[in-house]
Design a protein around this motif. Structure first.
Motif, PDB file in Angstrom:
ATOM      1  N   GLY A  17      -5.906   6.850   3.862  1.00 35.36           N
ATOM      2  CA  GLY A  17      -6.375   5.462   3.879  1.00 35.36           C
ATOM      3  C   GLY A  17      -5.634   4.589   2.877  1.00 35.36           C
ATOM      4  N   GLY A  18      -4.868   5.188   2.001  1.00 35.32           N
ATOM      5  CA  GLY A  18      -4.119   4.434   0.981  1.00 35.32           C
ATOM      6  C   GLY A  18      -4.311   5.079  -0.380  1.00 35.32           C
ATOM      7  N   ASP A  24       0.851  -1.179   0.000  1.00 31.82           N
ATOM      8  CA  ASP A  24       0.000   0.000   0.000  1.00 31.82           C
ATOM      9  C   ASP A  24       0.899   1.246   0.000  1.00 31.82           C
ATOM     10  OD1 ASP A  24      -2.202   1.616   0.428  1.00 31.82           O
ATOM     11  OD2 ASP A  24      -2.425   1.104   2.533  1.00 31.82           O
ATOM     12  N   LYS A  81       0.661   4.757   1.858  1.00 31.29           N
ATOM     13  CA  LYS A  81      -0.213   5.464   2.800  1.00 31.29           C
ATOM     14  C   LYS A  81      -0.141   6.989   2.693  1.00 31.29           C
ATOM     15  CE  LYS A  81      -0.427   1.872   6.313  1.00 31.29           C
ATOM     16  NZ  LYS A  81      -1.747   1.361   5.991  1.00 31.29           N
ATOM     17  N   ASN A 100      -6.274  -5.795  10.822  1.00 29.03           N
ATOM     18  CA  ASN A 100      -7.571  -5.226  10.488  1.00 29.03           C
ATOM     19  C   ASN A 100      -8.491  -6.416  10.233  1.00 29.03           C
ATOM     20  OD1 ASN A 100      -6.876  -2.330  10.412  1.00 29.03           O
ATOM     21  ND2 ASN A 100      -5.562  -2.962   8.743  1.00 29.03           N
ATOM     22  N   GLY A 151      -8.334  -4.709   2.919  1.00 27.00           N
ATOM     23  CA  GLY A 151      -7.810  -3.353   2.805  1.00 27.00           C
ATOM     24  C   GLY A 151      -8.398  -2.679   1.578  1.00 27.00           C
ATOM     25  N   ASP A 152      -8.420  -1.376   1.629  1.00 27.08           N
ATOM     26  CA  ASP A 152      -8.842  -0.588   0.486  1.00 27.08           C
ATOM     27  C   ASP A 152      -7.778   0.472   0.285  1.00 27.08           C
ATOM     28  OD1 ASP A 152     -10.397   0.219  -1.581  1.00 27.08           O
ATOM     29  OD2 ASP A 152     -11.957   1.152  -0.354  1.00 27.08           O
ATOM     30  N   PRO A 153      -7.056   0.506  -0.814  1.00 27.31           N
ATOM     31  CA  PRO A 153      -7.350  -0.105  -2.111  1.00 27.31           C
ATOM     32  C   PRO A 153      -6.809  -1.525  -2.337  1.00 27.31           C
ATOM     33  CG  PRO A 153      -5.436   1.297  -2.339  1.00 27.31           C
ATOM     34  CD  PRO A 153      -5.870   1.416  -0.902  1.00 27.31           C
ATOM     35  N   GLU A 154      -6.183  -2.163  -1.347  1.00 22.84           N
ATOM     36  CA  GLU A 154      -5.566  -3.473  -1.610  1.00 22.84           C
ATOM     37  C   GLU A 154      -6.547  -4.465  -2.226  1.00 22.84           C
ATOM     38  OE1 GLU A 154      -5.244  -1.662   1.132  1.00 22.84           O
ATOM     39  OE2 GLU A 154      -3.431  -2.143   2.253  1.00 22.84           O
ATOM     40  N   ARG A 201     -10.943  -6.873   7.941  1.00 20.41           N
ATOM     41  CA  ARG A 201     -11.647  -6.669   6.661  1.00 20.41           C
ATOM     42  C   ARG A 201     -10.580  -6.598   5.581  1.00 20.41           C
ATOM     43  NH1 ARG A 201      -9.322  -1.921   5.840  1.00 20.41           N
ATOM     44  NH2 ARG A 201      -8.618  -0.955   7.755  1.00 20.41           N
ATOM     45  N   PHE A 211      -6.561  -9.219   8.066  1.00 19.67           N
ATOM     46  CA  PHE A 211      -5.616  -8.383   7.319  1.00 19.67           C
ATOM     47  C   PHE A 211      -4.481  -8.081   8.277  1.00 19.67           C
ATOM     48  CE2 PHE A 211      -5.674  -3.685   5.474  1.00 19.67           C
ATOM     49  CZ  PHE A 211      -4.305  -3.625   5.504  1.00 19.67           C
TER      50      PHE A 211
END
Ligand code: AMP
Ligand code: GLY
Length: 420
Positions: free
Chosen positions: A224-225, A210, A212, A283, A287-290, A285, A267
């Motif tokens: 958030g990325g 990512d 950041k 985390n 990742g976003d944008p992963e 959930r 995550f």
């Protein structure tokens, strides 16, 4: 199967895009979704835990897939299960792995998982005293959900003390600053690793990296990325096996032992140190944008994987991924990660789509016009046999857009493409 995805960002667009390709899917909804998701799923307005559960019940939904962490920490997965609806995502108790850094540290320690040495303080002067005895570099974190913004990697003791004041006295992150966690600073390359979990077993999914910081060269404030790529070249199969054996499975075992088994995607933020992979954080959930690059590479059907995890019976074999490299460039609204103005029109989406896949992260449809809403607005993603080719295709997509109010980093992938 009838599936409801909860969320409205780039992650959920990618999940819906992949689920829509499943031969087992009969109907797909997304709550609330966005202008891009509307092309692959029916967007519905259900908001809040009771409304989402009522929608799922009324529409005979077979599986609820929760994208973001907030509804999980509010107990959406618990409420689904209580209503007899399968849910991909952890209970509120298990979602503490993201909500509380102290909880994560306790689980990691009980599991014997390698992680940075740490201490927790509810008193600012005790925290300052500890920082002075430990010296710098040192890491100061607000002990709660702070939207990824409550962490300071302090190069000096003064910087660490300022961070303590900010979190605990100025209360820059509100109640997330009731206590701080102070950690040893880990040195190495950072990798995001994802594992699917069914409460008992974990399957390796894939790794990504990512970006950041908001600016080129990893400068400016944290976000958030701003972009991601997968696979992560530094994360070898041997390191993945070590991470599964020393971090993921032991922590999953400890969660079950505590009576809070973890279901969903774990995550793990990892630092690849000279002494091996160490856990920075969990985390609960994708990742976003992963998630966007993971979905581009996933060769198997996503639906049986999520459904299997939700029912406590993951398949035996890990999912397969294409050998391609995938890369996503986030386009953000001017001002992000600070205040942004909503409503600017985005043109050129079709042209961009000739080069790359454009996932919508924060858009609304206004007749035929797509308008920006929020900080991160689009994820422009591509997959190709080499990371360089994927990057070039993604940037051709970015350059084909006509959105003067948007911006992107120009250097996504730079760590893995050093000779550029
Ligand atoms: P977190 O919100 O815990 O993921 O922290 C945000 C970022 O701070 C991470 O992605 C790392 O880049 C960095 N970070 C957090 N903890 C540490 C640590 N113990 N050592 C070095 N860097 C860290
Ligand atoms: N991109 C980092 C995250 O989703 O938390």
């Amino acid at each position: 199967m009838r599936v409801l995805v909860v969320g409205g960002g780039g992650r959920e667009h990618a999940l819906c895009w992949k689920l829509a390709q499943s031969p087992r899917l009969t109907k797909l909804w997304c709550a609330p979704g966005n202008a891009g998701i509307a092309a692959v799923a029916e967007c519905v307005g259900a908001e809040g835990v009771p409304a989402v559960v009522a929608f799922a019940r009324d529409n005979a939904v077979d599986l609820v897939v929760v994208g973001p962490e907030a509804p999980l920490t509010l107990g959406l997965a618990d409420a689904c299960r209580a209503a007899g609806i399968a849910c991909f995502g952890p209970s509120a108790a298990a979602a503490q792995l993201e909500g509380s850094k102290t909880f994560t540290k306790e689980v990691a320690d009980a599991a014997g998982a390698p992680t940075a040495a740490w201490a927790r303080f509810t008193d600012a002067s005790a925290a300052r005293e500890y920082v002075r005895t430990q010296g710098a570099p040192i890491v100061v974190k607000a002990d709660g959900l702070a939207a990824g913004k409550g962490v300071v990697v302090a190069a000096t003791v003064a910087e660490a003390e300022a961070a303590i004041a900010d979190i605990m006295e100025t209360r820059a992150h509100g109640d997330a600053g009731n206590s701080v966690v102070i950690e040893e600073c880990l040195i190495g390359e950072e990798v995001s690793f994802f594992a699917l979990c069914d409460g008992v077993r974990a399957l390796p999914f894939a790794a990504a990296q990512d970006h950041k910081r908001v600016g080129d060269g990893d400068r400016g404030p944290n976000t958030g990325g701003m972009g991601a790529y997968s696979p992560a070249p530094a994360f070898t199969p041997a390191l993945q096996a070590e991470t599964m054996a020393r971090i993921i499975q032991p922590c999953l075992d400890d969660m079950a032992r505590r009576g809070t088994p973890f279901t969903g995607v774990l995550f793990a933020g990892l630092m690849l140190t000279a002494a091996g992979p160490k856990l920075i954080e969990f985390n609960v959930r994708f990742g976003d944008p992963e998630c966007q690059v993971l979905m581009l590479r996933l060769a198997d059907d996503l639906l049986p994987l999520l459904d299997g995890a939700a029912h406590g019976r993951l398949p035996d074999a890990p999912p397969r991924f294409s050998e391609d490299h995938a890369l996503v460039v986030v386009m953000a609204n001017r001002g992000y990660p600070g205040a942004v103005v909503n409503g600017s029109a985005i043109a050129g989406l079709d042209r961009a789509g000739q080069h790359a896949l454009v996932f919508h992260a924060g858009t609304v449809a206004d007749g035929d016009v797509v308008r920006a809403k929020g900080g991160r607005v689009l994820g422009v993603a591509a997959a190709a046999p080499t990371l360089r080719a994927a990057r070039d295709a993604a940037y051709r997509g970015v350059d084909a857009l006509d959105w003067p109010e948007g911006f992107a980093r120009r250097d996504i992938g730079w760590r893995a493409l050093p000779q550029d």
